[in-house]
Design a protein around this motif. Sequence first.
Motif, PDB file in Angstrom:
ATOM      1  N   GLN A   1       0.213 -11.042  -9.330  1.00 46.42           N
ATOM      2  CA  GLN A   1       1.066  -9.919  -9.718  1.00 46.42           C
ATOM      3  C   GLN A   1       0.579  -9.284 -11.003  1.00 46.42           C
TER       4      GLN A   1
ATOM      5  N   TRP B   1       6.768  -7.225  -7.061  1.00 50.13           N
ATOM      6  CA  TRP B   1       7.507  -8.484  -7.150  1.00 50.13           C
ATOM      7  C   TRP B   1       7.638  -9.129  -5.801  1.00 50.13           C
ATOM      8  N   ARG B   2       8.216  -8.358  -4.850  1.00 52.62           N
ATOM      9  CA  ARG B   2       8.656  -8.957  -3.615  1.00 52.62           C
ATOM     10  C   ARG B   2       7.514  -9.289  -2.684  1.00 52.62           C
ATOM     11  N   GLY B   3       6.513  -8.340  -2.629  1.00 48.53           N
ATOM     12  CA  GLY B   3       5.558  -8.356  -1.529  1.00 48.53           C
ATOM     13  C   GLY B   3       5.071  -9.749  -1.191  1.00 48.53           C
ATOM     14  N   PRO B   4       5.330 -10.211  -0.024  1.00 45.88           N
ATOM     15  CA  PRO B   4       4.972 -11.596   0.247  1.00 45.88           C
ATOM     16  C   PRO B   4       3.482 -11.875   0.213  1.00 45.88           C
TER      17      PRO B   4
ATOM     18  N   PHE C   1       8.888  -2.741  -7.384  1.00 46.69           N
ATOM     19  CA  PHE C   1       9.589  -3.751  -6.590  1.00 46.69           C
ATOM     20  C   PHE C   1       8.656  -4.454  -5.626  1.00 46.69           C
ATOM     21  N   ARG C   2       7.760  -3.657  -5.067  1.00 44.01           N
ATOM     22  CA  ARG C   2       6.883  -4.245  -4.076  1.00 44.01           C
ATOM     23  C   ARG C   2       5.911  -5.223  -4.727  1.00 44.01           C
TER      24      ARG C   2
ATOM     25  N   ASP D   1       0.330  -6.657   0.089  1.00 42.30           N
ATOM     26  CA  ASP D   1       1.462  -5.819  -0.307  1.00 42.30           C
ATOM     27  C   ASP D   1       1.311  -5.340  -1.734  1.00 42.30           C
ATOM     28  N   ARG D   2       0.895  -6.263  -2.607  1.00 43.66           N
ATOM     29  CA  ARG D   2       0.733  -5.853  -4.000  1.00 43.66           C
ATOM     30  C   ARG D   2      -0.436  -4.909  -4.133  1.00 43.66           C
TER      31      ARG D   2
ATOM     32  N   LEU E   1       9.260   0.427   0.170  1.00 44.60           N
ATOM     33  CA  LEU E   1      10.314  -0.517  -0.172  1.00 44.60           C
ATOM     34  C   LEU E   1      11.012  -1.077   1.056  1.00 44.60           C
ATOM     35  N   ARG E   2      11.204  -0.238   2.083  1.00 43.85           N
ATOM     36  CA  ARG E   2      12.163  -0.616   3.109  1.00 43.85           C
ATOM     37  C   ARG E   2      11.553  -1.038   4.419  1.00 43.85           C
TER      38      ARG E   2
END
Lengths: 102, 328, 91
Positions: free
Chosen positions: B28, C26-29, C23-24, C33-34, A27-28
């Motif tokens: 996603q 969603w966010r992962g650019p 969360f990753r 990341d996904r 996450l970070r």
Amino acid sequence: MTITELMTVILLVVGCFFFLAGTLGVLRFPDLFSRLHALTKADNLGLGFIAAGMALHIASPWAALKIFFIWFFTLLASSTSCYLIARFQRGQDQAGKRKEGA
Amino acid sequence: MSVLIDIILAILAVYLAIQCLLAPRLPQTMFLFFAFGLALALAWVRLGAVDVAIAEAAIAAGFLGVLMIDALRDFSHALNKRQGNPTDNQKTLSGNGTKLPWLPGVALGLGLGLFLLIALEAIWKMPDGGGLTVLAGEMLPVSGVGNPVTAVLLNYRGYDTWLEIGVILMALLAIVATGGTEVYRRPGMAARDPLLRQVILFFTPILFLFGAFLLYAGKAAPGGAFQAAVLWGAMGILLHLGGWPVFAVIPRWLRQLILALGLGAFLLMGFLFMAGGGALFEYPPAHAGVLILIVETLAAISIAAALTAIYTLFNQMNEEPDQADSTN
Amino acid sequence: MYMNHFFILVIVFLLLNIALGLFRVWRGPTVADRLLTTQLFGTTGMAILLVLAGYLKDLTLLNIAITFNVLAILLVIALVQVRKNKKGETP
């Protein structure tokens, strides 16, 4: 609480701690590669501790052997996918640089 | 207190399912679906259905994820061609220019409503004492196997299983019919990455052995033909991705023989039983165990071949000619 | 019997880890990341299955763990090999 149960609890708690560390890393951390590094190492270590704890709890030698093999194959699979993802991302980065740099 | 696990699992599963449908970007949904498969597999374990859990993990998390990766690639490729916008390849599920934009929503709503009604009725009318569970358990020694799920699949309802094998073959035929046969253009295209090659070569025997283990464990423990078939299919897919398209380079008649083996042998056996005086698919109780084993093995081989073929054909369907020999 | 409670706590904790990992997704650019969240889900899922195997005293759950392990890597290999063929398009 017997000594076996105590050991199991300790191993499981340590495993959970490493899992938490891995998730926090995902996450970070600022960069894909650092996230990948943190996740692969911490999660597999956590899995190793949990596997050890459960092998201790299920006191059957066949089950312990099976759990060991699960952990071993997971190590192989995880390190391979970490490598593949990192190499893939590097390829994407280089392709992106080539497109805008050329 | 164990209900806490179930609550979290239920919330997680429903949340993931909703987000699979509503995610703003298609990549996603792929990974959300993988997580959804995991949540469902855990839910099946909590419900006590370990056979279904193995099948769910193998198919939803494995095979479907891999198919969706290809579907995603094809979809964005088609969008690029249609719109000519090379960097904008992440679209939502809303179609561009459908004549009846409300039709998918209405169909989905109706389908969901119908499903809910059927589910509620099934739960309401559940008979006391678990319905047929007792009867299935009583007939277990006669059925030849020790696992009630296998007994139901292969013996009591063998006809349904035989038809399901046919359904998988029909899916393969559908893909072939939509233009999948002019493929296998690059049989010698191996993966250049040495680590990938070694890993695929390492995992192939493991997949084979573990599939065989699940197949024969299905007699008295959770497992069975279908789980083994998905693992063997995964083996075929891995080999194909690594650049050894083993299923493609064997002669065509052999391919077709392997694909038809499960369906055909099962049916042949059914007819032989009829010739021996029983009904279709009625095993003689003395040899039921061995016969079920044979049928399961052949069915697993066929289904594995079909899954591999489905993936490889789907994989190569929408390739552009100039991408056929990519480097690296 | 306190062990059972403890196992449940561990499983709940691991499930929360999975929820956090979302969360990753969603966010992962980038797609990578996904993709690494599948590794998170796979390893955490296997840990959950291991603890469940001890909690429910059902050793056949270990088979699911092996299945999940192998298929997670299949997913990664499939995506990496397939995406490689798109010549340098950003995911």
